[in-house]
Design a protein around this motif. Sequence first.
Motif: not given
Length: 493
Positions: A158, A134, A161-162, A120, A164-166, A115-117
Motif C-alpha cells: 500500500l 484511503s 502504491i501511494i 489496492a 507511485d501514484k503521488n 489510481g491507488y484505489n
Amino acid sequence: MSRYFLPPVNRAMTTLDRSFFQKTVKITAAHVFDPKNVGRVQKECVEDIFKGSRSVKSVVSEVDSNGKRRMLVRLKPDVKHTDLSTVGESTRNLVKGQILELIPHDLHLKYENWGYNEIAEAILPEELVNDCPSSSTRVAHIVQLNLQNKFLPYKHMLGAIILDKNPEVRTVVNKIEAVGTWSEFRTFPMELLAGSPDTQVVVNEWNCEFHFDFAKVYWNSRLANEHQRIVRMFEPGEAVADVMAGVGPFAIPAAKNRVLVWANDFNPDAFESLQKNIMINKVHGVVQPFKLEASEFIRTSVRNLYRLSRSPSAIRNPIKVYSHQYSEGVQEILRRAGKTEEEINPPPVYLRIPPFFSHFVMNNPATAASSLEGFIGAYNGLENQFFDAENLPKREFPLVHLYIFQKAGPMQYTKRHICREISRGLGYKVRPEDLEHLELVKMVGPEKGYYCASFRLPAEVMFADVPPPREEKEDLNVRHWLKWSEYDDIPPQ
C-alpha cells in the motif's frame, strides 16, 4: 471506474509486481478523417465519447497498418463499430457526412493508468476491499497512514502504491501508536512503509513557512482553518500567550498581524523548530520563545510581561515591526501599477508592550485542562490594574482558548462535561453559560470530538490568595479540588 477498465486481480500478491497490471480492452473509436474536425467531433458527439482521465486520454494519435498517422476519438465501451444504433444522432450524422468512421480500437492499459484505489482493491483480500484504506494525512512530502491491524500484512505494498501514484510524495509512514500514548509531547512512533526516511519537512500555511521534523513534533495540516480562526480574534497591538505553541502555527501568523506573542513549548524539538521558524518568518522581537512547563509558563509570564511593560527600557524602545517585504520583481510591478514607494515599502510600526495578555491559547487537548492551575493566583496583587477605585472593571479579563477532547453528544451535555474539566483545572466552578464559545474543531473518533472552549478567566481564580489543596486520584488522572455534588448526575467518561 467502469468494470471494463478495472485492473486484473491478484489477491495472492505479497510484493508489489507492477508488470502484472496490464490489460487490453476492445472498444470503438471514431477515426476523424481531417484532424481539423477533432474539436467539432468532441463537441457534437460528447454523449458517446469515452470520458478520459489524467492517464487515459479521449483523443489519441496513432499510426495505422499502412504507416499513416491518424486521429482517433475513443468512444464508450457500449458503442459498437458495426452498429450505428449504439451511438447518438449527432455521431450518426457525422458518419453519414463522411467526417468520421467507426473502427475497432484496442485500448492498452498498464499500471500507470490506474489510481491507488483500483490497484489496492485488486491486491487486497476480497473481504477487505470495501474497507480499503484511503484516508491519510499529508504533511509536505510525507503521507502518514493509520492502518488497522487487518491491513498490516499489505502495508508495504500500500505504501509503495501511494508513492507511485503521488509524484510529490517521497515518504510514506504508518502510525504505530495513538497520539500521546508514547510521548507527553503528542508525538507518535511511526514506521517507514515506502520511500525516503527523511522526516524533515517545510510546510507553508497562511503565508508562513514552518520547518520541523515530523517525527519529533506534533503537526496536523487539517488544523489550518482553526489556526486562522483563532488568530483572527487577535487585534494588532495586543499581547497573546501561546502556552503550548508547538512550532508556531498560532504564534507566527499572529505576529505577522502585529500581535506581540510569547510562545512556549516544553518539547525541546518543538522549541528548537519554533526558534528557527521565528527567524525564517522574520518575526523575531515580536515572538518571544520559551521552554517551560505549561502551568509554570502561565504563572511567570503574567508577572514578567507586566514588569516588562513598566520598565523604562521598554517604554523608551517600543518593538519595531516591519511590514511584508516584496521581492524586487514584485516591487517593480507595483510601481508600474502606480503604487507609491510608501505603499510598496511602508515604514515600520512601533508596538508598545501591553501590561497583560489579552488571550491565552492552550492547544494540547490531552493536558491543557490540568495546566489551568497556573492561572490560580497568577494576578494576585494586580487587582488595581483591572478594577477602579469603585471596584468597577476597567479592562477585560483575559480570554482563554482551551483545546480538549470530549465525547461528542448533545451540545448542552458536552458543555457540562467540558466545564467540569475546566473547573477541575481552575479549582473554581465554571458553568456552561460562562463559555463565550465552544467550537467542535473535528472528530477524532466515532464518538470523540476535539473541541476549543473559549472563556474569560474568573476573578476568583486570577486574584486568589493561595491555590486550594489538591488531591491526586490516579485512576482518573485528574485533580479534584472541589466537591462535585452538582455534577453527580453526569455519568463518568
